[in-house]
Design a protein around this motif. Structure first.
Motif, PDB file in Angstrom:
ATOM      1  N   THR A  88       0.834  -1.211   0.000  1.00  0.00           N
ATOM      2  CA  THR A  88       0.000   0.000   0.000  1.00  0.00           C
ATOM      3  C   THR A  88       0.868   1.260   0.000  1.00  0.00           C
ATOM      4  N   VAL A  89       2.007   1.185   0.689  1.00  0.00           N
ATOM      5  CA  VAL A  89       2.917   2.332   0.723  1.00  0.00           C
ATOM      6  C   VAL A  89       3.526   2.562  -0.666  1.00  0.00           C
ATOM      7  N   VAL A  90       3.969   1.474  -1.311  1.00  0.00           N
ATOM      8  CA  VAL A  90       4.551   1.584  -2.654  1.00  0.00           C
ATOM      9  C   VAL A  90       3.526   2.136  -3.637  1.00  0.00           C
ATOM     10  N   TRP A  91       2.300   1.660  -3.547  1.00  0.00           N
ATOM     11  CA  TRP A  91       1.235   2.154  -4.421  1.00  0.00           C
ATOM     12  C   TRP A  91       1.055   3.659  -4.221  1.00  0.00           C
ATOM     13  N   ALA A  92       1.028   4.103  -2.963  1.00  0.00           N
ATOM     14  CA  ALA A  92       0.850   5.523  -2.666  1.00  0.00           C
ATOM     15  C   ALA A  92       2.012   6.350  -3.208  1.00  0.00           C
ATOM     16  N   VAL A  93       3.226   5.875  -3.009  1.00  0.00           N
ATOM     17  CA  VAL A  93       4.414   6.589  -3.481  1.00  0.00           C
ATOM     18  C   VAL A  93       4.381   6.732  -5.003  1.00  0.00           C
ATOM     19  N   ASN A  94       3.977   5.689  -5.694  1.00  0.00           N
ATOM     20  CA  ASN A  94       3.945   5.736  -7.158  1.00  0.00           C
ATOM     21  C   ASN A  94       2.880   6.689  -7.685  1.00  0.00           C
ATOM     22  N   GLN A  95       1.816   6.905  -6.931  1.00  0.00           N
ATOM     23  CA  GLN A  95       0.835   7.911  -7.346  1.00  0.00           C
ATOM     24  C   GLN A  95       1.473   9.294  -7.344  1.00  0.00           C
ATOM     25  N   SER A  96       2.273   9.566  -6.302  1.00  0.00           N
ATOM     26  CA  SER A  96       2.982  10.849  -6.241  1.00  0.00           C
ATOM     27  C   SER A  96       4.027  10.956  -7.341  1.00  0.00           C
ATOM     28  N   ILE A  97       4.756   9.870  -7.578  1.00  0.00           N
ATOM     29  CA  ILE A  97       5.776   9.863  -8.631  1.00  0.00           C
ATOM     30  C   ILE A  97       5.141  10.166  -9.987  1.00  0.00           C
ATOM     31  N   GLY A  98       3.987   9.558 -10.261  1.00  0.00           N
ATOM     32  CA  GLY A  98       3.341   9.745 -11.555  1.00  0.00           C
ATOM     33  C   GLY A  98       3.077  11.202 -11.863  1.00  0.00           C
ATOM     34  N   GLU A  99       2.494  11.921 -10.911  1.00  0.00           N
ATOM     35  CA  GLU A  99       2.143  13.314 -11.156  1.00  0.00           C
ATOM     36  C   GLU A  99       3.391  14.199 -11.261  1.00  0.00           C
ATOM     37  N   LEU A 100       4.378  13.948 -10.394  1.00  0.00           N
ATOM     38  CA  LEU A 100       5.579  14.777 -10.394  1.00  0.00           C
ATOM     39  C   LEU A 100       6.484  14.481 -11.592  1.00  0.00           C
ATOM     40  N   ALA A 101       6.607  13.199 -11.958  1.00  0.00           N
ATOM     41  CA  ALA A 101       7.518  12.820 -13.040  1.00  0.00           C
ATOM     42  C   ALA A 101       7.004  13.245 -14.408  1.00  0.00           C
ATOM     43  N   VAL A 102       5.703  13.415 -14.561  1.00  0.00           N
ATOM     44  CA  VAL A 102       5.166  13.941 -15.814  1.00  0.00           C
ATOM     45  C   VAL A 102       5.473  15.436 -15.931  1.00  0.00           C
ATOM     46  N   MET A 103       5.289  16.158 -14.836  1.00  0.00           N
ATOM     47  CA  MET A 103       5.567  17.594 -14.843  1.00  0.00           C
ATOM     48  C   MET A 103       7.061  17.891 -14.838  1.00  0.00           C
ATOM     49  N   TYR A 104       7.817  17.098 -14.055  1.00  0.00           N
ATOM     50  CA  TYR A 104       9.253  17.349 -13.873  1.00  0.00           C
ATOM     51  C   TYR A 104      10.045  16.047 -14.033  1.00  0.00           C
ATOM     52  N   PRO A 105      10.142  15.515 -15.267  1.00  0.00           N
ATOM     53  CA  PRO A 105      10.906  14.277 -15.492  1.00  0.00           C
ATOM     54  C   PRO A 105      12.403  14.585 -15.571  1.00  0.00           C
ATOM     55  N   LEU A 106      13.016  14.738 -14.416  1.00  0.00           N
ATOM     56  CA  LEU A 106      14.381  15.248 -14.337  1.00  0.00           C
ATOM     57  C   LEU A 106      15.360  14.188 -13.859  1.00  0.00           C
ATOM     58  N   PRO A 107      16.621  14.274 -14.278  1.00  0.00           N
ATOM     59  CA  PRO A 107      17.653  13.409 -13.702  1.00  0.00           C
ATOM     60  C   PRO A 107      17.696  13.646 -12.190  1.00  0.00           C
ATOM     61  N   SER A 108      17.959  12.597 -11.444  1.00  0.00           N
ATOM     62  CA  SER A 108      17.939  12.686  -9.981  1.00  0.00           C
ATOM     63  C   SER A 108      16.632  13.325  -9.514  1.00  0.00           C
ATOM     64  N   ALA A 109      15.541  12.820 -10.039  1.00  0.00           N
ATOM     65  CA  ALA A 109      14.230  13.443  -9.849  1.00  0.00           C
ATOM     66  C   ALA A 109      13.919  13.780  -8.395  1.00  0.00           C
ATOM     67  N   PHE A 110      14.152  12.840  -7.494  1.00  0.00           N
ATOM     68  CA  PHE A 110      13.756  13.039  -6.096  1.00  0.00           C
ATOM     69  C   PHE A 110      14.552  14.171  -5.455  1.00  0.00           C
ATOM     70  N   VAL A 111      15.818  14.293  -5.859  1.00  0.00           N
ATOM     71  CA  VAL A 111      16.658  15.375  -5.347  1.00  0.00           C
ATOM     72  C   VAL A 111      16.090  16.722  -5.793  1.00  0.00           C
ATOM     73  N   ARG A 112      15.786  16.822  -7.071  1.00  0.00           N
ATOM     74  CA  ARG A 112      15.252  18.083  -7.609  1.00  0.00           C
ATOM     75  C   ARG A 112      13.903  18.418  -6.994  1.00  0.00           C
ATOM     76  N   TRP A 113      13.042  17.409  -6.841  1.00  0.00           N
ATOM     77  CA  TRP A 113      11.717  17.672  -6.268  1.00  0.00           C
ATOM     78  C   TRP A 113      11.833  18.160  -4.825  1.00  0.00           C
ATOM     79  N   SER A 114      12.654  17.473  -4.028  1.00  0.00           N
ATOM     80  CA  SER A 114      12.799  17.858  -2.624  1.00  0.00           C
ATOM     81  C   SER A 114      13.424  19.247  -2.498  1.00  0.00           C
ATOM     82  N   SER A 115      14.435  19.537  -3.320  1.00  0.00           N
ATOM     83  CA  SER A 115      15.080  20.851  -3.281  1.00  0.00           C
ATOM     84  C   SER A 115      14.112  21.949  -3.693  1.00  0.00           C
TER      85      SER A 115
END
Length: 542
Positions: A88-115
């Motif tokens: 359930t946690v992985v499913w939830a995380v991937n929902q967030s990834i989907g929306e963010l990665a479409v808008m901001y598909p960046l190298p080191s995505a999680f670093v850029r999103w958190s920053s």
């Protein structure tokens, strides 16, 4: 970037500064502009690459071998519930990834999103935590390959196996990213096909349809559902988290996708295949075919085999046991080859954000970040030799505990970044309808993932202080919880450097920087049933 990638296209919404980009005849989902965010990577991956990586990227040692240690420590009910909760946690995380990665598909995505959405200090800590988990996972998978091969022969010295398979993983990663993608598609296809065989075979074996004819059913659930009580269940959770680590890989790989608007949602929609078939149903098959007391389980006193291999061997189906072991070998090699890619792309982003030395900020003409790749290999390869002086299950426990804490930190910040992104989107006057792709589960899924990641980090603290079947000691604590200590040091060290507010104000977040713009969506026409099937399998927009 190719000429086609640089074409300007008409959007279905205004850009953030209020202007509309010029028009051009291009496909839906083609990228308008990237604001220089590619860092020299090349977008050579398609939807099938991201979908298959999304399905099979984390199916490796944690599931096929680690479920054996989980079964012996926690019992049938513990391992099943552990995968359900983690799923359930992985499913939830991937929902967030989907929306963010479409808008901001960046190298080191999680670093850029958190920053961008939280603050640079958090991005710095997350980036280095994500990077360090990559060589650790690579080392764990290499020693897993040695364990798998030990089922067939013990004539080859472990150091020789470690050297051979480290070189193979290096070779897979030094080619162009589409070559790596084809390898992962092939490996994931094998995993997906074989798990169906495993499920059918285990049901038949449990019902007494094997050559030996012993009907097992839910015997072990009745006899010993929870071994070591609630603490045994908690002890299973780190292994479940480690087994699912890498589930976030589609967020980083999206930076090298030709059409993120098509590829990322496809990967997100397919997550249910992995969660249900591999983890939940796959774990259930172990509990109805293998005794938690079997000495040959990985972590036991026997051959240290996978529970799936033991299920076939105990049922008298020796050929399937050997095929199963071969599939496990391919799976572990696949997962091991993903780690250098994720680590090198993460430190590439750190380098371009001036959070790592300049040597890591460059790619060659083929889009290979050599600095990051070499550093992953330099750290991960020697770690794999730990298997020489310690048992495989002991090394697995150490490394999986470290990786699971890094993973929980990463997952939690992905969810928090999504929450902060939506807050900024609303604060700056935008509506949800303007998003190129949106999850229907916000805010529930993001908060679910964030809260459970925090709870599980506390659970691992409890297990580090009061370990199962061992006395409390400083050595045990640091061996199991050093990941969190490192994260804290990284974060507060960065806070001392960056200073400023703990959170960037929602109204001040730069939503334009690093954003990708796409051509307008077109309504899909055609057979309703076909669109429904495509949607469930990740191949369409249903």
């Amino acid at each position: 970037m190719t000429d086609q990638d640089q074409k300007t296209v008409q959007l279905n919404e205004k850009t953030l500064d209020g202007s509309s980009p010029p028009q051009s005849d291009v496909e839906v989902g083609e990228i308008l502009e990237d604001h220089g965010a590619d860092y020299g990577l090349q977008r050579r991956l398609g939807s099938r690459h991201l979908t298959m990586v999304g399905i099979g990227s984390s199916i490796g040692m944690g599931l096929w071998l680690g479920s054996g240690t989980s079964l012996t420590r926690g019992g049938p009910a513990s391992i099943f519930l552990g995968y359900v909760l983690s799923g359930t946690v992985v499913w939830a995380v991937n929902q967030s990834i989907g929306e963010l990665a479409v808008m901001y598909p960046l190298p080191s995505a999680f670093v850029r999103w958190s920053s961008k959405f939280i603050d640079p200090s958090m991005g710095f800590a997350l980036g280095w935590a994500t990077f360090f988990s990559s060589p650790i996972t690579m080392a764990n998978e290499i020693q897993g390959l040695c364990t798998v091969l030990g089922f067939w022969t013990d004539k080859v010295p472990i150091p020789a196996w470690v050297t051979i398979w480290a070189i193979v993983i290096i070779v897979i990663n030094i080619g162009a990213v589409n070559i790596w993608g084809e390898f992962e598609v092939t490996a994931s296809s094998i995993k997906l096909f074989w798990i169906v065989v495993v499920i059918i075979s285990c049901i038949v074996i449990s019902a007494g349809g094997g050559p030996k004819g012993d009907a097992i059913g839910f015997r072990y659930w009745n006899e010993m559902p929870f071994i070591n009580g609630f603490k045994g269940f908690l002890r299973v959770m780190p292994t479940c988290i480690f087994a699912m680590s890498g589930a976030e890989s589609s967020g980083i790989v999206a930076a090298e996708a030709g059409n993120p608007l098509k590829a990322v949602p496809a990967a997100v929609r397919s997550i249910w295949v992995r969660l249900s078939l591999f983890y939940v149903i796959g774990a259930l098959m172990v509990t109805i075919t293998v005794s938690p007391k079997d000495p040959n389980l990985f972590g036991g006193s026997g051959v240290n085999a996978s529970p799936y291999v033991i299920a076939f061997r105990n049922a008298g189906v020796e050929p399937l046991a050997h095929i199963m072991n071969a599939v496990i070998f391919v799976s572990v090699l696949s997962t091991g080859s993903i780690s250098p890619l994720l680590g090198s792309r993460t430190i590439l982003g750190l380098g371009n954000l001036k959070m790592a030395p300049k040597i890591f900020a460059k790619c060659d003409k083929s889009g290979r970040p050599w600095g990051g790749l070499l550093l992953v290999f330099i750290i991960g390869w020697p770690l794999a030799y730990l298997n020489v002086n310690h048992t495989a299950s002991e090394v697995f426990t150490w490394l999986s505990n470290l990786t699971s804490l890094f993973t929980l930190f990463t997952w939690g910040l992905i969810c928090l970044s999504h929450i902060r992104f939506r807050a900024a989107w609303k604060a700056q006057g935008h509506s949800v309808s303007e998003l190129p792709w949106k999850t229907k589960t916000f805010p529930f899924a993001a908060w679910w993932g964030l809260v459970w990641c925090m709870i599980l980090i506390v659970v691992e603290f409890y297990l580090a202080v009061w370990p199962l079947h061992a006395k409390s000691s400083a050595q045990t604590f640091f061996a199991n919880y050093v990941s969190v200590i490192l994260i804290i040091l990284l974060y507060f060290g960065a806070r001392f450097h960056y200073k400023g507010a703990w959170f960037i104000a929602a109204k001040d977040i730069d939503l334009r920087e690093g954003r990708r713009y796409y051509a307008a969506r077109k309504e899909k026409k055609g057979n309703f049933i076909k669109r429904a099937i495509d949607g469930m399998m990740g191949g369409g927009s249903f």
